[in-house]
Design a protein around this motif. Structure first.
Motif, PDB file in Angstrom:
ATOM      1  N   VAL A  85      -7.256 -20.781   3.797  1.00  0.00           N
ATOM      2  CA  VAL A  85      -7.699 -19.658   2.969  1.00  0.00           C
ATOM      3  C   VAL A  85      -7.330 -18.373   3.698  1.00  0.00           C
ATOM      4  CG1 VAL A  85      -9.685 -18.536   1.874  1.00  0.00           C
ATOM      5  CG2 VAL A  85      -9.586 -21.037   2.026  1.00  0.00           C
ATOM      6  N   HIS A  86      -6.687 -17.452   3.006  1.00  0.00           N
ATOM      7  CA  HIS A  86      -6.226 -16.220   3.655  1.00  0.00           C
ATOM      8  C   HIS A  86      -7.399 -15.330   4.025  1.00  0.00           C
ATOM      9  CE1 HIS A  86      -4.343 -12.315   4.268  1.00  0.00           C
ATOM     10  NE2 HIS A  86      -3.182 -12.930   4.373  1.00  0.00           N
ATOM     11  N   ARG A  87      -8.278 -15.026   3.071  1.00  0.00           N
ATOM     12  CA  ARG A  87      -9.514 -14.271   3.255  1.00  0.00           C
ATOM     13  C   ARG A  87      -9.334 -12.760   3.371  1.00  0.00           C
ATOM     14  NH1 ARG A  87     -13.842 -16.570   7.339  1.00  0.00           N
ATOM     15  NH2 ARG A  87     -14.854 -14.777   6.367  1.00  0.00           N
ATOM     16  N   ASP A  88      -8.106 -12.268   3.369  1.00  0.00           N
ATOM     17  CA  ASP A  88      -7.935 -10.816   3.499  1.00  0.00           C
ATOM     18  C   ASP A  88      -6.734 -10.347   2.676  1.00  0.00           C
ATOM     19  OD1 ASP A  88      -8.684  -8.300   4.385  1.00  0.00           O
ATOM     20  OD2 ASP A  88      -7.527  -8.414   6.228  1.00  0.00           O
ATOM     21  N   VAL A  89      -6.668 -10.801   1.415  1.00  0.00           N
ATOM     22  CA  VAL A  89      -5.583 -10.390   0.539  1.00  0.00           C
ATOM     23  C   VAL A  89      -5.827  -8.951   0.084  1.00  0.00           C
ATOM     24  CG1 VAL A  89      -4.379 -10.844  -1.629  1.00  0.00           C
ATOM     25  CG2 VAL A  89      -5.220 -12.758  -0.244  1.00  0.00           C
ATOM     26  N   LYS A  90      -4.896  -8.073   0.371  1.00  0.00           N
ATOM     27  CA  LYS A  90      -4.977  -6.663  -0.003  1.00  0.00           C
ATOM     28  C   LYS A  90      -3.582  -6.072   0.116  1.00  0.00           C
ATOM     29  CE  LYS A  90      -6.428  -5.408   4.720  1.00  0.00           C
ATOM     30  NZ  LYS A  90      -7.496  -4.788   5.540  1.00  0.00           N
ATOM     31  N   PRO A  91      -3.331  -4.896  -0.444  1.00  0.00           N
ATOM     32  CA  PRO A  91      -1.971  -4.334  -0.431  1.00  0.00           C
ATOM     33  C   PRO A  91      -1.388  -4.179   0.971  1.00  0.00           C
ATOM     34  CG  PRO A  91      -3.296  -3.179  -2.049  1.00  0.00           C
ATOM     35  CD  PRO A  91      -4.233  -4.095  -1.307  1.00  0.00           C
ATOM     36  N   GLU A  92      -2.221  -3.916   1.973  1.00  0.00           N
ATOM     37  CA  GLU A  92      -1.714  -3.756   3.327  1.00  0.00           C
ATOM     38  C   GLU A  92      -1.104  -5.044   3.874  1.00  0.00           C
ATOM     39  OE1 GLU A  92      -4.876  -0.610   2.806  1.00  0.00           O
ATOM     40  OE2 GLU A  92      -4.503  -2.663   2.162  1.00  0.00           O
ATOM     41  N   ASN A  93      -1.527  -6.188   3.358  1.00  0.00           N
ATOM     42  CA  ASN A  93      -1.036  -7.470   3.849  1.00  0.00           C
ATOM     43  C   ASN A  93       0.032  -8.090   2.953  1.00  0.00           C
ATOM     44  OD1 ASN A  93      -2.530  -7.533   6.212  1.00  0.00           O
ATOM     45  ND2 ASN A  93      -4.289  -8.518   5.239  1.00  0.00           N
ATOM     46  N   ILE A  94       0.566  -7.301   2.025  1.00  0.00           N
ATOM     47  CA  ILE A  94       1.649  -7.749   1.157  1.00  0.00           C
ATOM     48  C   ILE A  94       2.867  -6.871   1.458  1.00  0.00           C
ATOM     49  CG2 ILE A  94       2.447  -8.016  -1.219  1.00  0.00           C
ATOM     50  CD1 ILE A  94      -0.524  -8.376  -2.009  1.00  0.00           C
ATOM     51  N   LEU A  95       3.951  -7.493   1.904  1.00  0.00           N
ATOM     52  CA  LEU A  95       5.167  -6.765   2.255  1.00  0.00           C
ATOM     53  C   LEU A  95       6.211  -6.939   1.160  1.00  0.00           C
ATOM     54  CD1 LEU A  95       5.467  -7.744   6.039  1.00  0.00           C
ATOM     55  CD2 LEU A  95       4.168  -5.876   4.991  1.00  0.00           C
ATOM     56  N   LEU A  96       7.045  -5.934   0.977  1.00  0.00           N
ATOM     57  CA  LEU A  96       8.073  -5.960  -0.055  1.00  0.00           C
ATOM     58  C   LEU A  96       9.442  -6.005   0.602  1.00  0.00           C
ATOM     59  CD1 LEU A  96       6.630  -3.270  -2.511  1.00  0.00           C
ATOM     60  CD2 LEU A  96       6.293  -5.755  -2.553  1.00  0.00           C
ATOM     61  N   LEU A 148      -6.678 -11.194  -5.025  1.00  0.00           N
ATOM     62  CA  LEU A 148      -5.330 -10.957  -5.530  1.00  0.00           C
ATOM     63  C   LEU A 148      -5.357 -10.297  -6.902  1.00  0.00           C
ATOM     64  CD1 LEU A 148      -2.292 -11.204  -5.376  1.00  0.00           C
ATOM     65  CD2 LEU A 148      -2.484 -13.571  -6.196  1.00  0.00           C
ATOM     66  N   VAL A 149      -6.236 -10.731  -7.781  1.00  0.00           N
ATOM     67  CA  VAL A 149      -6.287 -10.122  -9.112  1.00  0.00           C
ATOM     68  C   VAL A 149      -6.907  -8.724  -9.043  1.00  0.00           C
ATOM     69  CG1 VAL A 149      -7.222 -10.391 -11.456  1.00  0.00           C
ATOM     70  CG2 VAL A 149      -6.234 -12.344 -10.267  1.00  0.00           C
ATOM     71  N   THR A 150      -7.741  -8.472  -8.048  1.00  0.00           N
ATOM     72  CA  THR A 150      -8.178  -7.094  -7.801  1.00  0.00           C
ATOM     73  C   THR A 150      -6.977  -6.220  -7.437  1.00  0.00           C
ATOM     74  OG1 THR A 150     -10.383  -7.805  -7.079  1.00  0.00           O
ATOM     75  CG2 THR A 150      -9.639  -5.625  -6.352  1.00  0.00           C
ATOM     76  N   VAL A 151      -6.068  -6.768  -6.636  1.00  0.00           N
ATOM     77  CA  VAL A 151      -4.834  -6.044  -6.308  1.00  0.00           C
ATOM     78  C   VAL A 151      -4.011  -5.805  -7.577  1.00  0.00           C
ATOM     79  CG1 VAL A 151      -2.626  -6.191  -5.078  1.00  0.00           C
ATOM     80  CG2 VAL A 151      -4.742  -6.870  -3.930  1.00  0.00           C
ATOM     81  N   ARG A 170       0.835  -1.205   0.000  1.00  0.00           N
ATOM     82  CA  ARG A 170       0.000   0.000   0.000  1.00  0.00           C
ATOM     83  C   ARG A 170       0.872   1.258   0.000  1.00  0.00           C
ATOM     84  NH1 ARG A 170      -4.028   1.029  -2.035  1.00  0.00           N
ATOM     85  NH2 ARG A 170      -5.290  -0.513  -0.930  1.00  0.00           N
ATOM     86  N   SER A 171       1.867   1.287   0.870  1.00  0.00           N
ATOM     87  CA  SER A 171       2.757   2.450   0.923  1.00  0.00           C
ATOM     88  C   SER A 171       3.501   2.624  -0.395  1.00  0.00           C
ATOM     89  CB  SER A 171       3.762   2.292   2.068  1.00  0.00           C
ATOM     90  OG  SER A 171       3.094   2.167   3.306  1.00  0.00           O
ATOM     91  N   HIS A 172       3.959   1.515  -0.970  1.00  0.00           N
ATOM     92  CA  HIS A 172       4.688   1.570  -2.244  1.00  0.00           C
ATOM     93  C   HIS A 172       3.778   2.085  -3.358  1.00  0.00           C
ATOM     94  CE1 HIS A 172       7.727   0.514  -5.170  1.00  0.00           C
ATOM     95  NE2 HIS A 172       6.876  -0.261  -5.828  1.00  0.00           N
ATOM     96  N   LEU A 173       2.535   1.617  -3.376  1.00  0.00           N
ATOM     97  CA  LEU A 173       1.605   2.036  -4.421  1.00  0.00           C
ATOM     98  C   LEU A 173       1.234   3.509  -4.282  1.00  0.00           C
ATOM     99  CD1 LEU A 173      -0.119   1.185  -6.840  1.00  0.00           C
ATOM    100  CD2 LEU A 173      -1.896   0.456  -5.241  1.00  0.00           C
ATOM    101  N   GLU A 174       1.087   3.971  -3.068  1.00  0.00           N
ATOM    102  CA  GLU A 174       0.765   5.384  -2.872  1.00  0.00           C
ATOM    103  C   GLU A 174       1.909   6.288  -3.315  1.00  0.00           C
ATOM    104  OE1 GLU A 174      -0.311   5.495   1.225  1.00  0.00           O
ATOM    105  OE2 GLU A 174      -2.451   5.238   0.802  1.00  0.00           O
ATOM    106  N   ARG A 175       3.120   5.782  -3.208  1.00  0.00           N
ATOM    107  CA  ARG A 175       4.268   6.573  -3.638  1.00  0.00           C
ATOM    108  C   ARG A 175       4.419   6.541  -5.166  1.00  0.00           C
ATOM    109  NH1 ARG A 175       7.461   4.400  -0.563  1.00  0.00           N
ATOM    110  NH2 ARG A 175       8.397   2.820  -1.923  1.00  0.00           N
ATOM    111  N   GLU A 176       4.190   5.379  -5.772  1.00  0.00           N
ATOM    112  CA  GLU A 176       4.407   5.223  -7.213  1.00  0.00           C
ATOM    113  C   GLU A 176       3.170   5.513  -8.046  1.00  0.00           C
ATOM    114  OE1 GLU A 176       7.322   4.671  -8.497  1.00  0.00           O
ATOM    115  OE2 GLU A 176       8.306   4.471  -6.548  1.00  0.00           O
ATOM    116  N   ARG A 177       2.017   5.479  -7.455  1.00  0.00           N
ATOM    117  CA  ARG A 177       0.710   5.702  -8.101  1.00  0.00           C
ATOM    118  C   ARG A 177       0.296   4.523  -8.980  1.00  0.00           C
ATOM    119  NH1 ARG A 177      -3.668   6.164  -8.413  1.00  0.00           N
ATOM    120  NH2 ARG A 177      -5.044   7.845  -9.027  1.00  0.00           N
TER     121      ARG A 177
END
Length: 426
Positions: free
Chosen positions: A130-141, A198-201, A96-103
Protein backbone atom coordinates in the motif's frame (compact mmCIF):
# COMPACT_ATOMS: atom_id res chain seq x y z
CA UNK A 1 28.96 19.80 -3.92
CA UNK A 2 29.52 16.16 -4.82
CA UNK A 3 28.76 13.60 -2.12
CA UNK A 4 29.35 9.87 -2.11
CA UNK A 5 26.41 7.59 -1.27
CA UNK A 6 27.66 4.11 -0.57
CA UNK A 7 30.50 2.92 -2.77
CA UNK A 8 28.78 3.18 -6.15
CA UNK A 9 26.89 6.49 -6.27
CA UNK A 10 27.75 10.17 -6.23
CA UNK A 11 25.22 13.00 -5.83
CA UNK A 12 25.67 16.36 -7.55
CA UNK A 13 22.72 18.68 -6.96
CA UNK A 14 19.34 18.78 -5.24
CA UNK A 15 16.30 18.01 -7.37
CA UNK A 16 13.72 18.44 -4.63
CA UNK A 17 12.96 18.16 -0.94
CA UNK A 18 10.14 16.39 0.83
CA UNK A 19 8.90 15.54 4.29
CA UNK A 20 11.00 12.35 4.42
CA UNK A 21 14.23 13.50 2.78
CA UNK A 22 16.01 15.10 -0.16
CA UNK A 23 16.16 13.90 -3.76
CA UNK A 24 19.49 14.40 -5.52
CA UNK A 25 20.63 14.07 -9.08
CA UNK A 26 23.27 11.36 -8.93
CA UNK A 27 25.56 9.23 -11.00
CA UNK A 28 25.95 5.47 -10.75
CA UNK A 29 27.65 2.65 -12.65
CA UNK A 30 24.87 2.67 -15.27
CA UNK A 31 24.48 6.42 -15.67
CA UNK A 32 22.31 9.18 -14.14
CA UNK A 33 20.02 8.25 -11.27
CA UNK A 34 17.83 9.96 -8.69
CA UNK A 35 18.94 9.36 -5.10
CA UNK A 36 16.50 9.94 -2.23
CA UNK A 37 18.46 10.41 1.00
CA UNK A 38 16.30 10.18 4.12
CA UNK A 39 16.51 12.87 6.77
CA UNK A 40 19.33 12.41 9.27
CA UNK A 41 16.96 12.01 12.22
CA UNK A 42 15.21 9.16 10.41
CA UNK A 43 18.42 7.52 9.25
CA UNK A 44 19.76 7.59 12.83
CA UNK A 45 16.98 5.24 13.94
CA UNK A 46 18.41 1.70 13.91
CA UNK A 47 14.93 0.18 13.77
CA UNK A 48 14.17 2.10 10.59
CA UNK A 49 17.35 0.86 8.91
CA UNK A 50 16.37 -2.68 9.86
CA UNK A 51 12.89 -2.22 8.39
CA UNK A 52 14.32 -0.88 5.12
CA UNK A 53 16.67 -3.83 4.90
CA UNK A 54 13.77 -6.21 5.56
CA UNK A 55 11.68 -4.62 2.78
CA UNK A 56 14.57 -4.46 0.30
CA UNK A 57 13.19 -7.23 -1.89
CA UNK A 58 9.71 -5.66 -2.08
CA UNK A 59 11.10 -2.20 -2.86
CA UNK A 60 13.36 -3.51 -5.63
CA UNK A 61 10.75 -5.89 -7.04
CA UNK A 62 8.06 -3.40 -8.13
CA UNK A 63 8.33 -3.10 -11.89
CA UNK A 64 5.76 -1.30 -14.06
CA UNK A 65 5.89 1.39 -16.77
CA UNK A 66 4.09 3.76 -14.40
CA UNK A 67 6.22 3.12 -11.33
CA UNK A 68 9.52 4.88 -10.69
CA UNK A 69 11.79 1.88 -10.32
CA UNK A 70 14.06 1.47 -7.29
CA UNK A 71 17.50 0.27 -8.44
CA UNK A 72 19.29 -0.04 -5.15
CA UNK A 73 18.98 0.50 -1.42
CA UNK A 74 21.97 2.00 0.38
CA UNK A 75 22.27 1.71 4.14
CA UNK A 76 25.41 3.34 5.52
CA UNK A 77 27.90 5.72 3.98
CA UNK A 78 30.95 7.76 4.89
CA UNK A 79 29.47 8.42 8.31
CA UNK A 80 27.55 5.08 8.40
CA UNK A 81 24.26 6.95 8.86
CA UNK A 82 22.85 7.25 5.34
CA UNK A 83 19.69 5.52 4.18
CA UNK A 84 19.10 6.18 0.50
CA UNK A 85 16.89 4.86 -2.27
CA UNK A 86 18.53 4.88 -5.71
CA UNK A 87 15.80 5.30 -8.31
CA UNK A 88 15.35 5.71 -12.04
CA UNK A 89 15.76 9.31 -13.13
CA UNK A 90 12.53 10.73 -14.59
CA UNK A 91 13.08 13.74 -16.80
CA UNK A 92 10.07 15.91 -16.23
CA UNK A 93 8.19 17.82 -13.53
CA UNK A 94 6.13 16.43 -10.70
CA UNK A 95 2.36 16.75 -11.00
CA UNK A 96 2.21 19.49 -8.36
CA UNK A 97 4.46 21.78 -10.39
CA UNK A 98 2.49 21.00 -13.56
CA UNK A 99 -0.83 21.70 -11.85
CA UNK A 100 0.37 24.99 -10.41
CA UNK A 101 1.39 26.08 -13.88
CA UNK A 102 -1.80 24.92 -15.65
CA UNK A 103 -4.26 25.59 -12.79
CA UNK A 104 -6.71 22.98 -14.17
CA UNK A 105 -6.30 20.19 -16.69
CA UNK A 106 -8.61 19.21 -19.51
CA UNK A 107 -10.73 16.20 -18.42
CA UNK A 108 -9.00 13.84 -20.86
CA UNK A 109 -5.53 14.75 -19.59
CA UNK A 110 -6.62 14.47 -15.95
CA UNK A 111 -8.24 11.08 -16.50
CA UNK A 112 -5.26 9.74 -18.50
CA UNK A 113 -2.84 10.65 -15.69
CA UNK A 114 -5.12 9.08 -13.10
CA UNK A 115 -5.47 5.90 -15.16
CA UNK A 116 -1.68 5.60 -15.38
CA UNK A 117 -1.33 5.86 -11.61
CA UNK A 118 -4.23 3.46 -11.02
CA UNK A 119 -2.40 0.90 -13.14
CA UNK A 120 0.71 1.34 -11.00
CA UNK A 121 -1.34 0.89 -7.82
CA UNK A 122 -2.92 -2.28 -9.21
CA UNK A 123 0.53 -3.89 -9.49
CA UNK A 124 1.57 -2.71 -6.03
CA UNK A 125 -1.64 -3.86 -4.37
CA UNK A 126 -1.32 -7.26 -6.02
CA UNK A 127 2.11 -7.50 -4.38
CA UNK A 128 0.63 -6.57 -1.00
CA UNK A 129 2.10 -3.04 -0.94
CA UNK A 130 0.00 0.00 0.00
CA UNK A 131 1.51 3.34 -1.02
CA UNK A 132 -0.24 5.43 1.70
CA UNK A 133 0.93 8.80 0.38
CA UNK A 134 -0.57 9.30 -3.08
CA UNK A 135 -0.53 13.03 -3.89
CA UNK A 136 0.63 15.26 -6.78
CA UNK A 137 4.11 15.63 -5.27
CA UNK A 138 4.65 11.87 -5.60
CA UNK A 139 3.49 11.63 -9.22
CA UNK A 140 6.15 12.42 -11.84
CA UNK A 141 5.50 13.24 -15.49
CA UNK A 142 7.87 11.79 -18.07
CA UNK A 143 7.84 14.16 -21.04
CA UNK A 144 10.64 12.56 -23.06
CA UNK A 145 8.42 10.27 -25.15
CA UNK A 146 5.72 10.99 -27.73
CA UNK A 147 3.18 11.57 -24.96
CA UNK A 148 3.21 12.39 -21.27
CA UNK A 149 3.47 9.39 -18.98
CA UNK A 150 2.67 9.56 -15.26
CA UNK A 151 4.81 7.57 -12.80
CA UNK A 152 4.20 7.01 -9.11
CA UNK A 153 7.16 7.22 -6.75
CA UNK A 154 7.98 6.76 -3.05
CA UNK A 155 6.40 3.31 -2.70
CA UNK A 156 6.85 1.88 0.77
CA UNK A 157 8.47 4.96 2.30
CA UNK A 158 5.40 6.08 4.27
CA UNK A 159 4.77 2.55 5.55
CA UNK A 160 8.34 2.03 6.68
CA UNK A 161 8.60 5.37 8.42
CA UNK A 162 5.19 5.01 10.08
CA UNK A 163 5.52 1.57 11.64
CA UNK A 164 3.39 1.42 14.84
CA UNK A 165 6.45 0.98 17.03
CA UNK A 166 8.12 4.05 15.52
CA UNK A 167 7.41 7.06 17.74
CA UNK A 168 4.37 5.51 19.38
CA UNK A 169 2.26 8.63 18.90
CA UNK A 170 -0.55 7.03 16.95
CA UNK A 171 -1.38 10.19 15.03
CA UNK A 172 -2.66 10.57 11.50
CA UNK A 173 0.24 10.40 9.06
CA UNK A 174 -0.17 11.92 5.62
CA UNK A 175 -1.33 15.09 3.92
CA UNK A 176 -4.85 15.88 5.24
CA UNK A 177 -6.28 16.77 1.80
CA UNK A 178 -5.71 13.17 0.62
CA UNK A 179 -6.23 11.14 3.82
CA UNK A 180 -9.03 8.58 3.68
CA UNK A 181 -11.76 8.70 6.36
CA UNK A 182 -10.84 5.32 7.82
CA UNK A 183 -7.32 6.57 8.55
CA UNK A 184 -8.80 9.54 10.44
CA UNK A 185 -10.97 7.14 12.44
CA UNK A 186 -8.02 4.95 13.40
CA UNK A 187 -8.36 1.92 11.14
CA UNK A 188 -5.25 0.34 9.61
CA UNK A 189 -4.53 1.42 6.03
CA UNK A 190 -5.60 -0.97 3.30
CA UNK A 191 -5.48 -0.69 -0.48
CA UNK A 192 -8.69 1.39 -0.50
CA UNK A 193 -6.87 4.37 1.07
CA UNK A 194 -4.78 4.69 -2.10
CA UNK A 195 -7.94 4.74 -4.25
CA UNK A 196 -9.44 7.52 -2.13
CA UNK A 197 -6.27 9.57 -2.35
CA UNK A 198 -5.86 9.05 -6.11
CA UNK A 199 -9.41 10.11 -6.93
CA UNK A 200 -8.93 13.13 -4.67
CA UNK A 201 -6.00 13.98 -6.95
CA UNK A 202 -8.28 13.50 -10.00
CA UNK A 203 -10.82 15.88 -8.47
CA UNK A 204 -8.04 18.41 -7.90
CA UNK A 205 -6.78 18.10 -11.47
CA UNK A 206 -10.29 18.86 -12.76
CA UNK A 207 -11.32 21.56 -10.26
CA UNK A 208 -8.05 23.19 -9.28
CA UNK A 209 -8.61 22.40 -5.58
CA UNK A 210 -9.22 19.35 -3.42
CA UNK A 211 -12.79 18.50 -2.34
CA UNK A 212 -12.25 18.93 1.41
CA UNK A 213 -9.15 21.14 1.71
CA UNK A 214 -8.69 24.59 3.21
CA UNK A 215 -8.29 25.97 6.73
CA UNK A 216 -6.98 24.16 9.78
CA UNK A 217 -5.74 20.58 9.22
CA UNK A 218 -8.14 19.34 11.89
CA UNK A 219 -11.07 20.84 10.00
CA UNK A 220 -9.89 19.18 6.80
CA UNK A 221 -9.75 15.79 8.53
CA UNK A 222 -13.24 16.33 9.96
CA UNK A 223 -14.61 17.03 6.49
CA UNK A 224 -13.01 13.85 5.18
CA UNK A 225 -15.15 11.88 7.62
CA UNK A 226 -18.44 13.82 7.61
CA UNK A 227 -19.00 15.61 4.30
CA UNK A 228 -19.62 14.85 0.64
CA UNK A 229 -17.72 16.29 -2.30
CA UNK A 230 -19.37 19.04 -4.31
CA UNK A 231 -20.35 17.87 -7.78
CA UNK A 232 -18.23 19.13 -10.66
CA UNK A 233 -20.30 20.57 -13.53
CA UNK A 234 -19.28 20.05 -17.12
CA UNK A 235 -18.06 16.44 -16.92
CA UNK A 236 -19.94 13.33 -18.11
CA UNK A 237 -22.26 11.84 -15.53
CA UNK A 238 -20.47 8.50 -15.68
CA UNK A 239 -17.19 10.14 -14.70
CA UNK A 240 -18.81 11.94 -11.77
CA UNK A 241 -20.43 8.70 -10.56
CA UNK A 242 -17.03 7.01 -10.65
CA UNK A 243 -15.45 9.88 -8.68
CA UNK A 244 -18.25 9.80 -6.13
CA UNK A 245 -18.00 6.04 -5.68
CA UNK A 246 -14.24 6.19 -5.10
CA UNK A 247 -14.67 9.03 -2.58
CA UNK A 248 -17.16 6.94 -0.61
CA UNK A 249 -16.60 6.97 3.15
CA UNK A 250 -16.88 3.17 3.28
CA UNK A 251 -13.71 1.51 1.93
CA UNK A 252 -15.71 -1.46 0.62
CA UNK A 253 -17.68 0.88 -1.64
CA UNK A 254 -14.64 1.99 -3.62
CA UNK A 255 -13.35 0.37 -6.79
CA UNK A 256 -10.19 -1.69 -6.77
CA UNK A 257 -7.19 -0.17 -8.56
CA UNK A 258 -7.43 -2.51 -11.55
CA UNK A 259 -11.13 -1.71 -11.94
CA UNK A 260 -10.49 2.02 -11.64
CA UNK A 261 -7.78 1.95 -14.31
CA UNK A 262 -10.03 0.02 -16.69
CA UNK A 263 -13.06 2.26 -16.16
CA UNK A 264 -11.03 5.43 -16.63
CA UNK A 265 -9.50 4.23 -19.88
CA UNK A 266 -12.96 3.32 -21.19
CA UNK A 267 -14.02 6.93 -20.57
CA UNK A 268 -11.12 8.54 -22.46
CA UNK A 269 -12.79 8.63 -25.93
CA UNK A 270 -15.81 10.44 -24.48
CA UNK A 271 -13.57 13.17 -23.08
CA UNK A 272 -11.85 14.14 -26.32
CA UNK A 273 -12.10 17.87 -26.99
CA UNK A 274 -13.57 18.84 -23.60
CA UNK A 275 -11.87 22.00 -22.27
CA UNK A 276 -10.80 22.54 -18.66
CA UNK A 277 -13.78 23.16 -16.39
CA UNK A 278 -14.99 26.76 -16.25
CA UNK A 279 -15.82 27.15 -12.57
CA UNK A 280 -15.18 29.92 -10.09
CA UNK A 281 -11.93 30.04 -8.19
CA UNK A 282 -11.96 30.23 -4.38
CA UNK A 283 -12.07 33.82 -3.14
CA UNK A 284 -8.82 35.21 -1.65
CA UNK A 285 -10.44 35.76 1.73
CA UNK A 286 -11.84 32.27 2.04
CA UNK A 287 -8.82 30.73 3.72
CA UNK A 288 -5.09 30.08 3.63
CA UNK A 289 -3.46 28.46 0.61
CA UNK A 290 -3.67 24.69 0.47
CA UNK A 291 0.05 24.36 1.19
CA UNK A 292 -0.40 26.06 4.55
CA UNK A 293 -3.45 23.95 5.34
CA UNK A 294 -1.80 20.60 4.79
CA UNK A 295 -0.10 19.20 7.86
CA UNK A 296 2.58 16.84 6.75
CA UNK A 297 3.08 18.70 3.47
CA UNK A 298 6.62 19.07 2.29
CA UNK A 299 7.63 22.12 4.29
CA UNK A 300 11.03 22.54 2.71
CA UNK A 301 9.58 22.21 -0.76
CA UNK A 302 6.81 24.68 0.02
CA UNK A 303 9.38 27.18 1.26
CA UNK A 304 11.23 26.83 -2.02
CA UNK A 305 8.02 27.47 -3.96
CA UNK A 306 7.30 30.63 -2.00
CA UNK A 307 10.82 31.88 -2.59
CA UNK A 308 10.50 31.24 -6.32
CA UNK A 309 7.25 33.17 -6.58
CA UNK A 310 5.12 30.14 -7.46
CA UNK A 311 1.37 30.82 -7.43
CA UNK A 312 -0.43 29.91 -4.20
CA UNK A 313 -2.34 26.69 -4.10
CA UNK A 314 -6.10 26.72 -4.09
CA UNK A 315 -8.00 27.27 -0.87
CA UNK A 316 -11.47 26.13 0.07
CA UNK A 317 -13.52 28.24 2.51
CA UNK A 318 -13.58 26.98 6.09
CA UNK A 319 -17.38 27.06 6.44
CA UNK A 320 -20.03 24.41 6.82
CA UNK A 321 -22.25 23.58 3.90
CA UNK A 322 -25.90 24.50 3.56
CA UNK A 323 -27.04 21.14 4.94
CA UNK A 324 -25.00 18.69 7.03
CA UNK A 325 -24.73 15.15 5.82
CA UNK A 326 -27.08 13.66 8.41
CA UNK A 327 -27.00 10.30 6.62
CA UNK A 328 -23.23 10.09 6.49
CA UNK A 329 -21.80 6.76 5.40
CA UNK A 330 -18.64 5.97 7.32
CA UNK A 331 -16.57 2.83 7.26
CA UNK A 332 -18.73 1.47 10.09
CA UNK A 333 -21.65 0.91 7.68
CA UNK A 334 -19.57 -0.90 5.05
CA UNK A 335 -22.09 -0.91 2.23
CA UNK A 336 -22.11 0.02 -1.42
CA UNK A 337 -24.08 3.23 -2.17
CA UNK A 338 -27.17 2.82 -4.34
CA UNK A 339 -27.78 4.61 -7.64
CA UNK A 340 -29.70 7.47 -6.02
CA UNK A 341 -26.80 8.22 -3.68
CA UNK A 342 -24.29 8.10 -6.51
CA UNK A 343 -26.42 10.52 -8.54
CA UNK A 344 -26.79 12.96 -5.65
CA UNK A 345 -25.05 16.33 -5.60
CA UNK A 346 -23.22 18.19 -2.87
CA UNK A 347 -24.66 17.86 0.61
CA UNK A 348 -22.79 19.31 3.54
CA UNK A 349 -19.68 20.11 1.55
CA UNK A 350 -17.04 22.59 2.61
CA UNK A 351 -17.40 24.38 -0.71
CA UNK A 352 -20.26 24.57 -3.22
CA UNK A 353 -19.16 24.82 -6.83
CA UNK A 354 -20.32 28.02 -8.55
CA UNK A 355 -19.96 29.37 -12.06
CA UNK A 356 -17.60 32.29 -12.81
CA UNK A 357 -19.22 35.57 -11.78
CA UNK A 358 -21.85 33.91 -9.63
CA UNK A 359 -21.94 35.71 -6.26
CA UNK A 360 -20.86 33.71 -3.24
CA UNK A 361 -23.11 33.39 -0.23
CA UNK A 362 -23.06 36.70 1.66
CA UNK A 363 -22.81 37.27 5.37
CA UNK A 364 -26.15 39.09 5.40
CA UNK A 365 -27.99 36.02 4.21
CA UNK A 366 -26.21 33.80 6.70
CA UNK A 367 -26.95 36.30 9.48
CA UNK A 368 -30.65 36.27 8.63
CA UNK A 369 -30.64 32.48 8.68
CA UNK A 370 -29.01 32.52 12.11
CA UNK A 371 -31.65 34.91 13.43
CA UNK A 372 -34.41 32.67 12.07
CA UNK A 373 -32.84 29.68 13.82
CA UNK A 374 -32.70 31.59 17.12
CA UNK A 375 -36.36 32.62 16.82
CA UNK A 376 -37.34 29.04 16.04
CA UNK A 377 -35.40 27.77 19.06
CA UNK A 378 -37.08 30.34 21.34
CA UNK A 379 -40.53 29.36 20.04
CA UNK A 380 -39.78 25.68 20.59
CA UNK A 381 -38.66 26.39 24.15
CA UNK A 382 -41.88 28.28 24.85
CA UNK A 383 -43.99 25.43 23.47
CA UNK A 384 -42.13 22.94 25.63
CA UNK A 385 -42.70 25.12 28.70
CA UNK A 386 -46.43 25.44 28.07
CA UNK A 387 -46.66 21.71 27.42
CA UNK A 388 -44.96 20.95 30.72
CA UNK A 389 -47.41 23.10 32.71
CA UNK A 390 -50.35 21.66 30.78
CA UNK A 391 -49.19 18.13 31.42
CA UNK A 392 -48.87 18.83 35.16
CA UNK A 393 -52.40 20.22 35.28
CA UNK A 394 -53.72 17.20 33.39
CA UNK A 395 -52.16 14.66 35.69
CA UNK A 396 -53.15 16.66 38.78
CA UNK A 397 -56.79 16.62 37.77
CA UNK A 398 -56.92 20.13 36.35
CA UNK A 399 -58.71 21.51 39.49
CA UNK A 400 -58.71 21.54 43.27
CA UNK A 401 -56.95 18.83 45.21
CA UNK A 402 -58.72 16.23 47.37
CA UNK A 403 -58.49 18.39 50.47
CA UNK A 404 -60.15 21.34 48.75
CA UNK A 405 -57.02 23.43 48.33
CA UNK A 406 -55.84 24.71 45.00
CA UNK A 407 -53.11 22.55 43.51
CA UNK A 408 -49.62 23.87 43.96
CA UNK A 409 -47.46 23.82 40.83
CA UNK A 410 -44.01 22.34 41.13
CA UNK A 411 -41.34 24.60 42.53
CA UNK A 412 -39.06 26.32 40.07
CA UNK A 413 -35.40 26.93 40.74
CA UNK A 414 -34.70 30.63 40.36
CA UNK A 415 -31.52 31.96 38.76
CA UNK A 416 -28.56 31.56 41.04
CA UNK A 417 -29.43 27.99 41.94
CA UNK A 418 -31.39 28.82 45.15
CA UNK A 419 -34.79 27.29 45.79
CA UNK A 420 -37.40 29.88 46.91
CA UNK A 421 -39.26 29.37 50.16
CA UNK A 422 -42.59 29.54 48.34
CA UNK A 423 -43.34 27.90 45.01
CA UNK A 424 -42.88 30.20 42.06
CA UNK A 425 -45.52 29.99 39.37
CA UNK A 426 -44.06 30.44 35.90
Amino acid sequence: MARNIGSHYTTHRVLGRGSAGTVWLGEGPEGPVAVKVLREDLAADPDLAERFAHERHALLGLEHPNIVGVRDLVIGGPDARDIALVMDLVRGPDLRSHLERERRLAPRDAVAITADVAGALAVAHAAGIVHRDVKPENILLDTTGPGTRALLTDFGVAKLIDEPRHGGKGGVVGTPDYVAPEIVEGLPPRAAVDIYALVTVLYELLAGFTPFGGGHPGAVLRRQVTEKAAELPGIPGELWELIQQCLAKAPASRLRAVELASRLRELLPRLDGLPPLDIGDPDPGDGPPRAAAAAGADAAGDAGEEASGAPPRAAVPLVRGAAPDSERVTHTRMRVPDAAELAGGAHGTARTIRAPGQPRAGSARHGAAARRRRRLAATAAAVVGVGAVGGWLLFSGGGDSADGRAPVPPAVVVPGGERPDEPVVP
